[in-house]
Design a protein around this motif. Structure first.
Motif, PDB file in Angstrom:
ATOM      1  N   GLU A 108     104.585  81.970 -87.306  1.00 33.31           N
ATOM      2  CA  GLU A 108     104.663  83.416 -86.520  1.00 33.31           C
ATOM      3  C   GLU A 108     103.832  84.561 -86.061  1.00 33.31           C
ATOM      4  O   GLU A 108     103.081  84.885 -85.200  1.00 33.31           O
ATOM      5  N   HIS A 111     101.255  82.511 -83.495  1.00 31.55           N
ATOM      6  CA  HIS A 111     101.580  82.719 -82.272  1.00 31.55           C
ATOM      7  C   HIS A 111     100.877  84.184 -82.041  1.00 31.55           C
ATOM      8  O   HIS A 111     100.022  84.474 -81.029  1.00 31.55           O
ATOM      9  N   GLU A 115      97.352  84.610 -78.520  1.00 30.15           N
ATOM     10  CA  GLU A 115      97.417  85.881 -78.064  1.00 30.15           C
ATOM     11  C   GLU A 115      96.817  87.060 -78.050  1.00 30.15           C
ATOM     12  O   GLU A 115      95.906  87.160 -76.868  1.00 30.15           O
ATOM     13  N   GLN A 130      98.869  72.590 -78.752  1.00 30.74           N
ATOM     14  CA  GLN A 130      98.790  73.452 -79.442  1.00 30.74           C
ATOM     15  C   GLN A 130     100.436  73.878 -79.493  1.00 30.74           C
ATOM     16  O   GLN A 130     101.076  74.509 -80.779  1.00 30.74           O
ATOM     17  N   ALA A 131     101.763  74.175 -78.281  1.00 33.10           N
ATOM     18  CA  ALA A 131     103.513  74.049 -79.002  1.00 33.10           C
ATOM     19  C   ALA A 131     103.503  73.032 -80.248  1.00 33.10           C
ATOM     20  O   ALA A 131     104.702  72.649 -80.565  1.00 33.10           O
ATOM     21  N   LEU A 137      96.204  76.772 -85.426  1.00 34.26           N
ATOM     22  CA  LEU A 137      96.000  78.048 -84.543  1.00 34.26           C
ATOM     23  C   LEU A 137      95.133  76.740 -83.739  1.00 34.26           C
ATOM     24  O   LEU A 137      93.821  76.626 -84.330  1.00 34.26           O
TER      25      LEU A 137
END
Length: 267
Positions: A108, A111, A115, A130-131, A137
């Motif tokens: 979390e 992510h 961004e 990345q998914a 990261l």
């Protein structure tokens, strides 16, 4: 900074002691993003000679689990030490460092930080895989985006560190993760658990080969540390350099190392 010697200067007696090879993947096993036939053949020949081979990469869990099934290797350490994957009785097993709850909470945070980095650093992008990352990261700075200037790469790493991450730069990605693990710490654990060996006490029995800044801990730890020739492009970024360097770059450099190692063992 130490001066690298040509790989040909490494004594045969030292090579004959080697029982295992730890190797980076991108830029070390691969050349321009592809695995040369000579590299795969080298992996196979090393395995058939009874040598342990463990790739140690920043690549994601999807890569690691697939390649563990396909390549002639003992295990693959992924995401800069977050886990290792191996086959046990032909069944895939992945050994994580952190528990599932910790990994979910970290993802979390990862992510949100991803961004923020994309907003602040023009031209950067999430790594295309990345998914499928389980614990870190990966920001693309040179794989599927035009190469970013060094200042931008350093800003990405700085943002990760400001968020409490460990951050390293590979030839294609800036990787960040929560926790103090790295390629070396998971190499210790993987080799101990799978092979019953100690890469601290027996470091002369292991050879590491790599090409990027996230290999620095490995270069510093192993007396038999080797850089493929393209490592010369980033020497100014390395606080510790490999002890030896191959003539060839990328996968061909790995194949060069393997050939010399195998010939020395036969002598």
């Amino acid at each position: 900074m130490t001066t690298m010697q040509p790989f040909s200067a490494l004594p045969d007696a030292a090579l004959r002691r080697v029982r295992g090879i730890l190797t980076d993947i991108d830029g070390t096993l691969t050349t321009d993003g592809r695995l040369p036939a000579s590299t795969y053949l080298a992996l196979d020949r090393l395995a058939r000679a009874g040598l342990h081979v463990i790739p140690v990469t920043g690549r994601c869990i999807a890569w690691a689990e697939i390649l563990t099934r396909l390549w002639p290797v003992d295990a693959i350490i992924g995401e800069n030490g977050a886990f290792y994957s191996h086959l046990h009785n032909n069944k895939l097993v992945t050994r994580f460092l952190d528990d599932e709850k910790t990994r979910a909470a970290n993802l979390e945070r990862i992510h949100a930080l991803g961004e923020a980095i994309l907003r602040e650093v023009p031209g950067s992008a999430l790594a295309s895989d990345q998914a499928w990352h389980a614990a870190d990261l990966a920001i693309d700075h040179a794989e599927d985006v035009p190469p970013l200037p060094q200042q931008a790469v350093e800003r990405i790493a700085a943002m990760m560190r400001e968020a409490g991450m460990t951050a390293t730069v590979s030839s294609i990605h800036v990787n960040g993760w929560f926790g103090k693990h790295d390629k070396l710490s998971m190499s210790r654990l993987c080799v101990a658990e799978l092979l019953g060996d100690d890469v601290d006490a027996n470091r002369d029995d292991w050879l590491f080969i790599g090409d990027s800044a996230n290999d620095v801990a490995m270069f510093g730890h192993f007396p038999l540390s080797v850089g493929v020739a393209n490592v010369r492009e980033i020497l100014h970024l390395l606080p510790v350099t490999p002890a030896y360097v191959t003539n060839a770059a990328g996968g061909e450099g790995f194949a060069e190392m393997a050939e010399r190692l195998l010939v020395a063992r036969e002598g």
